[in-house]
Design an enzyme around this catalytic site. Structure first.
Site, mmCIF file in Angstrom:
data_model
loop_
_atom_site.group_PDB
_atom_site.id
_atom_site.type_symbol
_atom_site.label_atom_id
_atom_site.label_comp_id
_atom_site.label_asym_id
_atom_site.label_seq_id
_atom_site.Cartn_x
_atom_site.Cartn_y
_atom_site.Cartn_z
ATOM 1 N N LYS A 34 -34.709 8.832 -16.994
ATOM 2 C CA LYS A 34 -35.705 7.880 -16.476
ATOM 3 C C LYS A 34 -36.119 6.983 -17.633
ATOM 4 C CE LYS A 34 -37.911 7.027 -12.577
ATOM 5 N NZ LYS A 34 -37.526 7.250 -11.177
ATOM 6 N N ASP A 42 -37.315 1.324 -9.905
ATOM 7 C CA ASP A 42 -38.415 2.245 -9.581
ATOM 8 C C ASP A 42 -39.641 1.347 -9.407
ATOM 9 O OD1 ASP A 42 -39.155 5.304 -9.519
ATOM 10 O OD2 ASP A 42 -40.735 4.433 -10.737
HETATM 11 P P1 NDP Z 1 -42.515 -0.500 -5.668
HETATM 12 O O1 NDP Z 1 -42.911 -1.082 -6.965
HETATM 13 O O2 NDP Z 1 -41.572 -1.230 -4.811
HETATM 14 O O3 NDP Z 1 -43.818 -0.188 -4.789
HETATM 15 C C1 NDP Z 1 -44.813 0.636 -5.268
HETATM 16 C C2 NDP Z 1 -45.949 0.666 -4.254
HETATM 17 O O4 NDP Z 1 -46.881 1.661 -4.640
HETATM 18 C C3 NDP Z 1 -46.725 -0.642 -4.232
HETATM 19 O O5 NDP Z 1 -47.260 -0.835 -2.951
HETATM 20 C C4 NDP Z 1 -47.820 -0.379 -5.252
HETATM 21 O O6 NDP Z 1 -48.990 -1.154 -5.068
HETATM 22 C C5 NDP Z 1 -48.136 1.072 -4.979
HETATM 23 N N1 NDP Z 1 -48.664 1.693 -6.201
HETATM 24 C C6 NDP Z 1 -48.082 1.723 -7.422
HETATM 25 N N2 NDP Z 1 -48.872 2.355 -8.298
HETATM 26 C C7 NDP Z 1 -49.984 2.698 -7.622
HETATM 27 C C8 NDP Z 1 -51.163 3.379 -7.976
HETATM 28 N N3 NDP Z 1 -51.371 3.792 -9.225
HETATM 29 N N4 NDP Z 1 -52.083 3.586 -7.000
HETATM 30 C C9 NDP Z 1 -51.894 3.156 -5.723
HETATM 31 N N5 NDP Z 1 -50.782 2.494 -5.334
HETATM 32 C C10 NDP Z 1 -49.838 2.284 -6.270
HETATM 33 O O7 NDP Z 1 -41.962 0.969 -6.012
HETATM 34 P P2 NDP Z 1 -41.027 1.914 -5.133
HETATM 35 O O8 NDP Z 1 -41.317 1.736 -3.696
HETATM 36 O O9 NDP Z 1 -39.644 1.751 -5.624
HETATM 37 O O10 NDP Z 1 -41.509 3.376 -5.606
HETATM 38 C C11 NDP Z 1 -42.562 4.076 -4.961
HETATM 39 C C12 NDP Z 1 -42.454 5.549 -5.293
HETATM 40 O O11 NDP Z 1 -41.185 6.056 -4.848
HETATM 41 C C13 NDP Z 1 -42.527 5.899 -6.784
HETATM 42 O O12 NDP Z 1 -43.154 7.150 -6.928
HETATM 43 C C14 NDP Z 1 -41.072 6.022 -7.169
HETATM 44 O O13 NDP Z 1 -40.884 6.845 -8.320
HETATM 45 C C15 NDP Z 1 -40.501 6.681 -5.922
HETATM 46 N N6 NDP Z 1 -39.071 6.550 -5.729
HETATM 47 C C16 NDP Z 1 -38.477 5.309 -5.667
HETATM 48 C C17 NDP Z 1 -37.130 5.220 -5.449
HETATM 49 C C18 NDP Z 1 -36.442 3.905 -5.259
HETATM 50 O O14 NDP Z 1 -35.274 3.920 -4.890
HETATM 51 N N7 NDP Z 1 -37.095 2.776 -5.468
HETATM 52 C C19 NDP Z 1 -36.274 6.425 -5.374
HETATM 53 C C20 NDP Z 1 -37.019 7.665 -5.350
HETATM 54 C C21 NDP Z 1 -38.357 7.698 -5.552
HETATM 55 P P3 NDP Z 1 -49.310 -2.343 -6.094
HETATM 56 O O15 NDP Z 1 -48.453 -3.474 -5.664
HETATM 57 O O16 NDP Z 1 -50.751 -2.593 -5.933
HETATM 58 O O17 NDP Z 1 -48.968 -1.834 -7.467
#
Ligand code: NDP
Length: 444
Positions: A124, A164
């Site tokens: 990561k 991510d």
């Molecule tokens: P994105 O950046 O596309 O979206 C993240 C979302 O989560 C946004 O809506 C963001 O809101 C919100 N968010 C981020 N940090 C916080 C926080 N501290 N508190 C509240 N809301 C928060 O990321 P992904 O969708 O790619 O990833 C989301 C999760 O899924 C993560 O845990 C990631 O590790 C996991 N994941 C992702 C994969 C992938 O293929 N992308 C694969 C496997 C797991 P805001 O815009 O306000 O920051």
């Protein structure tokens, strides 16, 4: 040292890394019984070797913003374990990023990748760079500066990053472009690439779709139909939006989505047109979820999380530790029957304890969200073959992989009362494969 002693020692050595210790503790406590059946593991001090990353790169990233000011961020790449394949795992850009968070993610990734059945180790990376409010050119310059340092440590058979939080198609494109220029090669050293330059069909959708496929497998064990079920989703990024898209296509009702500022609540369920609005809002206009509430006059919980609303299923898809013990008790009191994690470690240990105690269908992220990295593995396979597979082919493979992961969880997590402890199942199944590979390869 036995498993408990290793944990104690890691707490002594890394007292300032709470997320890393949280992830390690969850795994160690659930695999301990299985581990103790193998004295040969202990002789080779396997558990400690598996908990400590192979190596960590950390470096300064200097770049120039649009005002001509020099900005400095920290960059990292954790290469956790490559016993079963090249290091593989995403890159996160978020102001909260530090070594503890990336170490927990790389550790989890190792077990997740093991479960996928594909040959991928765990890694990561990321930076405390905050992409919010940055111009396209600033994001590009930052990505290039990050890769100017990282490129020498990654490669198609060494370490293959992906997206991510804060890293989507745009960022992967900029990083891959810079990597290609530095390394003078056109290979699959990044997944989640654009379709025009080696990306796989269904990769953007894979984590969200995969989570829904996993959920369907869980529901089938209790003969429950997804149709008409109310689902609370957190987040509105890549994972959340594609989870919602698949759920809508199956007739479920998505009642919440959120971002770090608040939650929208649509009791009758978000429509396809409204979801399309969220896609555009987040990916093109880079706006806030609050704007959805203003556009569609729905309820908005300013600063609130989704877990207080009445729902049948919860799919936390934003970030780590976003659902605590109180949230879990509220969800259970409201009759939740399943929780399937799109995010990595979104439930605190107390919340996990509540779900397991209540014996609802609870899937930890390392099993439920493994669809993303699985299709990344399929992207690597296509890049090696210099071929592209159809969306139907990739989706069929994804469904099959999620079914397989579910079966592994059932195999190792079945309880005498007929229920399945998916946390134990995922941890033991993921662990055994990596452990056997490490044993076979000697002390290196
Ligand atoms: P994105 O950046 O596309 O979206 C993240 C979302 O989560 C946004 O809506 C963001 O809101 C919100 N968010 C981020 N940090 C916080 C926080 N501290 N508190 C509240 N809301 C928060 O990321 P992904 O969708 O790619 O990833 C989301 C999760 O899924 C993560 O845990 C990631 O590790 C996991 N994941 C992702 C994969 C992938 O293929 N992308 C694969 C496997 C797991 P805001 O815009 O306000 O920051």
């Amino acid at each position: 040292m036995n498993a408990s002693e290793v944990l104690k020692d890691l707490k002594r050595r890394f007292p300032n890394e709470p997320e890393y210790l949280q992830a390690v503790e969850e795994v160690i406590t659930t695999i301990e019984d299985e581990y103790n059946k193998h004295p040969e593991f202990d002789r080779y001090n396997l558990i400690e070797r598996l908990c400590l990353p192979d190596r960590i790169f950390s470096f300064r990233i200097s770049w120039v913003d649009d005002k001509g000011k020099v900005q400095n961020n920290m960059g990292y790449r954790i290469q956790h374990n490559n016993a079963i394949g090249p290091y593989k795992g995403g890159i996160r850009f978020h102001s909260s990023v530090n070594q503890s968070i990336l170490k927990f993610l790389a550790f989890e990734q190792t077990f997740k990748n093991s479960l996928t059945t594909l040959p991928m180790g765990g890694g990561k990376g990321g930076s405390d760079f905050n992409p919010k409010g940055k111009s396209d050119m600033e994001v590009m310059r930052f990505c290039q500066a990050y890769i100017a340092e990282l490129w020498r440590h990654i490669g198609p058979d060494t370490d293959v990053p992906a997206g991510d939080i804060g890293v989507g198609g745009r960022e992967v494109g900029y990083m891959y472009g810079m990597y290609k220029k530095m390394a003078r090669e056109n290979t699959g050293t990044f997944t989640g690439k654009g379709l025009e330059f080696g990306g796989s069909l269904v990769r953007p959708e894979a984590t969200g779709y995969g989570n829904v496929y996993f959920l369907l497998n869980m529901l089938a064990t209790r003969g429950i139909d997804i149709k008409g079920k109310k689902v609370a989703i957190s987040g509105s990024g890549n994972v959340a939006t594609y989870t919602a898209k698949k759920l809508l296509s199956l007739g479920a009702k998505v009642v919440t989505m959120s971002d770090s500022n608040g939650t929208i609540y649509v009791p009758e369920g978000i429509t396809e047109e409204q979801l399309e609005y969220i896609f555009k809002l987040k990916n093109i206009y880079r706006g806030r979820i609050k704007e959805f509430a203003e556009e569609y006059y729905c309820e908005y919980f300013d600063g609130g999380r989704p877990w207080g609303v009445k729902c049948d299923i919860a799919m936390p898809s934003a970030t780590q530790n976003e659902l605590d013990g109180d949230d879990a008790r509220t969800l259970l009191a409201n009759g939740v029957i399943a929780v399937s994690e799109g995010a990595n470690m979104p439930s605190t240990p107390e919340a996990v304890h509540e779900f397991l105690k209540a014996k609802i269908l609870y899937a930890p992220g390392k099993a439920a969200n493994a669809g993303g990295v699985s299709v990344s593995g399929l992207e690597m396979a296509q890049n090696s073959q210099k071929l592209t597979w159809s969306a139907e082919e990739v989706d069929a493979k994804l469904q099959n992989i999620m079914k397989n992961i579910h079966e592994q969880c059932v195999k190792y997590g079945s309880e005498p009362d007929g229920t399945v402890n998916y946390v134990k199942g995922a941890n033991v199944a993921g662990f055994m494969k990596v452990a056997k590979a490490m044993m076979a390869q000697g002390i290196i």
